[in-house]
Design a protein around this motif. Structure first.
Motif, PDB file in Angstrom:
ATOM      1  N   PHE A  16       0.834  -1.200   0.000  1.00 33.12           N
ATOM      2  CA  PHE A  16       0.000   0.000   0.000  1.00 33.12           C
ATOM      3  C   PHE A  16       0.871   1.254   0.000  1.00 33.12           C
ATOM      4  N   GLN A  17       1.904   1.263   0.841  1.00 27.61           N
ATOM      5  CA  GLN A  17       2.802   2.425   0.909  1.00 27.61           C
ATOM      6  C   GLN A  17       3.471   2.680  -0.438  1.00 27.61           C
ATOM      7  N   GLU A  18       3.940   1.617  -1.082  1.00 27.12           N
ATOM      8  CA  GLU A  18       4.611   1.772  -2.379  1.00 27.12           C
ATOM      9  C   GLU A  18       3.649   2.303  -3.435  1.00 27.12           C
ATOM     10  N   LEU A  19       2.406   1.800  -3.426  1.00 25.09           N
ATOM     11  CA  LEU A  19       1.422   2.246  -4.412  1.00 25.09           C
ATOM     12  C   LEU A  19       1.030   3.704  -4.185  1.00 25.09           C
ATOM     13  N   MET A  20       0.869   4.096  -2.927  1.00 21.11           N
ATOM     14  CA  MET A  20       0.522   5.484  -2.638  1.00 21.11           C
ATOM     15  C   MET A  20       1.667   6.423  -3.019  1.00 21.11           C
ATOM     16  N   MET A  21       2.895   5.977  -2.777  1.00 24.78           N
ATOM     17  CA  MET A  21       4.057   6.783  -3.149  1.00 24.78           C
ATOM     18  C   MET A  21       4.107   6.949  -4.666  1.00 24.78           C
ATOM     19  N   ALA A  22       3.854   5.849  -5.399  1.00 21.14           N
ATOM     20  CA  ALA A  22       3.855   5.913  -6.860  1.00 21.14           C
ATOM     21  C   ALA A  22       2.732   6.814  -7.369  1.00 21.14           C
ATOM     22  N   GLN A  23       1.545   6.722  -6.739  1.00 20.07           N
ATOM     23  CA  GLN A  23       0.413   7.551  -7.142  1.00 20.07           C
ATOM     24  C   GLN A  23       0.726   9.032  -6.960  1.00 20.07           C
TER      25      GLN A  23
ATOM     26  N   ILE B  89       3.707   9.378 -15.254  1.00 22.38           N
ATOM     27  CA  ILE B  89       4.242   8.039 -15.040  1.00 22.38           C
ATOM     28  C   ILE B  89       5.756   7.994 -15.204  1.00 22.38           C
ATOM     29  N   ASP B  90       6.285   8.701 -16.209  1.00 24.65           N
ATOM     30  CA  ASP B  90       7.736   8.681 -16.426  1.00 24.65           C
ATOM     31  C   ASP B  90       8.484   9.263 -15.231  1.00 24.65           C
ATOM     32  N   TYR B  91       7.954  10.337 -14.685  1.00 25.67           N
ATOM     33  CA  TYR B  91       8.569  10.950 -13.504  1.00 25.67           C
ATOM     34  C   TYR B  91       8.509   9.991 -12.315  1.00 25.67           C
ATOM     35  N   ALA B  92       7.336   9.359 -12.133  1.00 25.84           N
ATOM     36  CA  ALA B  92       7.180   8.420 -11.030  1.00 25.84           C
ATOM     37  C   ALA B  92       8.165   7.262 -11.155  1.00 25.84           C
ATOM     38  N   ARG B  93       8.308   6.752 -12.356  1.00 26.15           N
ATOM     39  CA  ARG B  93       9.223   5.622 -12.577  1.00 26.15           C
ATOM     40  C   ARG B  93      10.666   6.024 -12.246  1.00 26.15           C
ATOM     41  N   GLU B  94      11.061   7.222 -12.668  1.00 26.59           N
ATOM     42  CA  GLU B  94      12.429   7.692 -12.423  1.00 26.59           C
ATOM     43  C   GLU B  94      12.719   7.812 -10.924  1.00 26.59           C
ATOM     44  N   VAL B  95      11.767   8.394 -10.181  1.00 23.53           N
ATOM     45  CA  VAL B  95      11.962   8.572  -8.742  1.00 23.53           C
ATOM     46  C   VAL B  95      11.969   7.225  -8.023  1.00 23.53           C
ATOM     47  N   LEU B  96      11.026   6.342  -8.412  1.00 28.19           N
ATOM     48  CA  LEU B  96      10.936   5.046  -7.752  1.00 28.19           C
ATOM     49  C   LEU B  96      12.163   4.182  -8.028  1.00 28.19           C
ATOM     50  N   GLU B  97      12.731   4.303  -9.223  1.00 30.65           N
ATOM     51  CA  GLU B  97      13.937   3.534  -9.531  1.00 30.65           C
ATOM     52  C   GLU B  97      15.087   3.921  -8.598  1.00 30.65           C
ATOM     53  N   LYS B  98      15.178   5.203  -8.286  1.00 27.96           N
ATOM     54  CA  LYS B  98      16.224   5.659  -7.374  1.00 27.96           C
ATOM     55  C   LYS B  98      15.974   5.167  -5.955  1.00 27.96           C
ATOM     56  N   ALA B  99      14.682   5.056  -5.597  1.00 20.51           N
ATOM     57  CA  ALA B  99      14.341   4.676  -4.231  1.00 20.51           C
ATOM     58  C   ALA B  99      14.277   3.160  -4.035  1.00 20.51           C
ATOM     59  N   LEU B 100      13.762   2.457  -5.050  1.00 25.14           N
ATOM     60  CA  LEU B 100      13.492   1.024  -4.882  1.00 25.14           C
ATOM     61  C   LEU B 100      14.299   0.118  -5.788  1.00 25.14           C
TER      62      LEU B 100
ATOM     63  N   ALA C  18      10.647  -0.872  -8.957  1.00 25.16           N
ATOM     64  CA  ALA C  18       9.906   0.291  -9.462  1.00 25.16           C
ATOM     65  C   ALA C  18       8.971  -0.125 -10.585  1.00 25.16           C
ATOM     66  N   ALA C  19       9.454  -0.982 -11.493  1.00 25.55           N
ATOM     67  CA  ALA C  19       8.629  -1.453 -12.605  1.00 25.55           C
ATOM     68  C   ALA C  19       7.428  -2.238 -12.092  1.00 25.55           C
ATOM     69  N   ASP C  20       7.642  -3.079 -11.065  1.00 24.17           N
ATOM     70  CA  ASP C  20       6.542  -3.857 -10.492  1.00 24.17           C
ATOM     71  C   ASP C  20       5.469  -2.951  -9.902  1.00 24.17           C
ATOM     72  N   VAL C  21       5.902  -1.938  -9.154  1.00 26.78           N
ATOM     73  CA  VAL C  21       4.948  -1.020  -8.517  1.00 26.78           C
ATOM     74  C   VAL C  21       4.159  -0.244  -9.572  1.00 26.78           C
ATOM     75  N   ILE C  22       4.853   0.287 -10.572  1.00 29.40           N
ATOM     76  CA  ILE C  22       4.181   1.055 -11.626  1.00 29.40           C
ATOM     77  C   ILE C  22       3.195   0.171 -12.377  1.00 29.40           C
ATOM     78  N   ASN C  23       3.592  -1.057 -12.677  1.00 26.73           N
ATOM     79  CA  ASN C  23       2.705  -1.978 -13.403  1.00 26.73           C
ATOM     80  C   ASN C  23       1.465  -2.301 -12.590  1.00 26.73           C
ATOM     81  N   ARG C  24       1.645  -2.511 -11.273  1.00 31.46           N
ATOM     82  CA  ARG C  24       0.486  -2.804 -10.429  1.00 31.46           C
ATOM     83  C   ARG C  24      -0.473  -1.622 -10.404  1.00 31.46           C
TER      84      ARG C  24
END
Length: 349
Positions: A75-82, A90-101, A106-112
């Motif tokens: 839930f935390q990961e999905l809310m952070m991605a949202q 989405i591109d910005y979210a993917r870039e930030v999540l890749e640095k964090a996760l 990051a790809a798994d979270v974005i896909n979900r």
């Protein structure tokens, strides 16, 4: 949520690991939140969704620590991605999540997330600088402008509506206020006319936007002159609509609707010079309400500050009033004060 969380079976089940469905994870999450928060969430769900979740909750004996941890983490990961998607797409979210996760996580979270949400119309427009967007849309038909502004954050929409020619401001405001649902076909036509590749509608469901609340949020953020022009024009053109909008708005003069305790809380947050400027162009009822909630010495000092200022620009007065209204709204959002809108009776217990 599309991807399942694996967890040990409950005692008595078959060996190995089981996979939780999206409904099971949602049910576990609601159990973790507790009955009070869960009941508040149910208010926003459809009847069939409530029934399905209630069924899943009833089947839960207890939540294992491993399940709780995995569900909360997802839930935390999905809310952070949202949040990141809302900020920059989405591109910005993917870039930030890749640095964090990391890339794979990051790809798994974005896909979900993207598998379970639909893109809102006008994603590109919401990420465009308001000044550029104004140049882009100001020559469009008022209905087109209203449709675009209805999908913008109120802060951006207020900047754009303030900069529109005065003769169309009230027209655009009225169209936002009376807008209810817009069919996907109309949205696509607007996208085609604007010659932009905007977000793709994920389904043929009608999309809600606009309405009284939307225009009130926008008008509460514009400058007082723009607000006054729009309201006065609407009063001439559609008195009932104007009255409904005014009932839901809070302007500086409405400070007389606050109880004494609330006013005292507001005054503790307001700069003295700001207050002196704000009171320069209001009637005696507003001034007296403020003076009554100050010590005699403080009230006298405030009056002296107002006299010492001499004549000041109306624009400066309105800016100070707007800042104080902003403080009042902030305190209301924090639950520190209760604001009764004009024409409404607030029940306080």
């Amino acid at each position: 949520m599309a991807t399942a969380v694996t967890a040990p079976r409950k005692p008595g089940g078959s060996s190995g690991k089981r996979q939780l469905t999206g409904k099971q994870k949602a049910a576990i999450f609601l159990v973790i939140l507790g009955p009070e928060v869960s009941s508040a969430i149910f208010k926003y769900l459809k009847e069939d969704e409530i029934e399905q979740l209630t069924f899943e909750i009833a089947r839960i004996d207890k939540v294992e620590p491993a399940e709780k941890e995995k569900v909360l983490k997802e839930f935390q990961e999905l809310m952070m991605a949202q949040e990141f998607i809302t900020q920059g797409g989405i591109d910005y979210a993917r870039e930030v999540l890749e640095k964090a996760l990391g890339s794979q996580k990051a790809a798994d979270v974005i896909n979900r997330l993207t598998s379970s949400i639909q893109s809102r119309p006008f994603d590109f427009v919401r990420r465009t600088d308001p000044a550029h967007l104004l140049n882009f849309i100001q020559s469009e038909h008022p209905q087109t402008i209203a449709m675009i502004l209805a999908y913008l954050e109120p802060q951006k929409a207020s900047m754009i509506i303030s900069a529109l020619p005065p003769e169309i401001q009230s027209d655009v405001a009225k169209r936002i206020a009376t807008m209810d649902r817009t069919s996907p076909d109309v949205l696509r036509e607007v996208e085609r006319v604007l010659e932009r590749k905007l977000s793709t509608l994920a389904s043929e469901d009608y999309t809600s936007a606009g309405g009284i609340d939307a225009i009130v949020e926008v008008l509460n953020l514009v400058d007082r002159q723009t607000e006054r022009t729009i309201i006065e024009d609407l009063e001439d053109e559609d008195p009932e609509l104007a009255e409904e909008i005014k009932k839901r708005m809070f302007v500086f003069e409405d400070i007389v609707l606050l109880d004494d305790r609330s006013i005292q809380k507001v005054l503790r947050e307001v700069d003295g010079q700001e207050l002196a400027r704000a009171l320069k162009a209001v009637d005696s009822e507003v001034q007296d309400k403020i003076y009554r909630n100050m010590s005699k010495r403080a009230a006298n000092l405030l009056k002296e500050d107002m006299d010492f200022m001499g004549p000041i620009r109306l624009k400066d007065v309105e800016e100070s009033q707007q800042k104080i209204v902003g403080i009042i709204r902030k305190l209301e959002e924090q639950g520190e004060i209760v604001v009764a809108r004009a024409g409404q009776d607030e029940i306080v217990v």
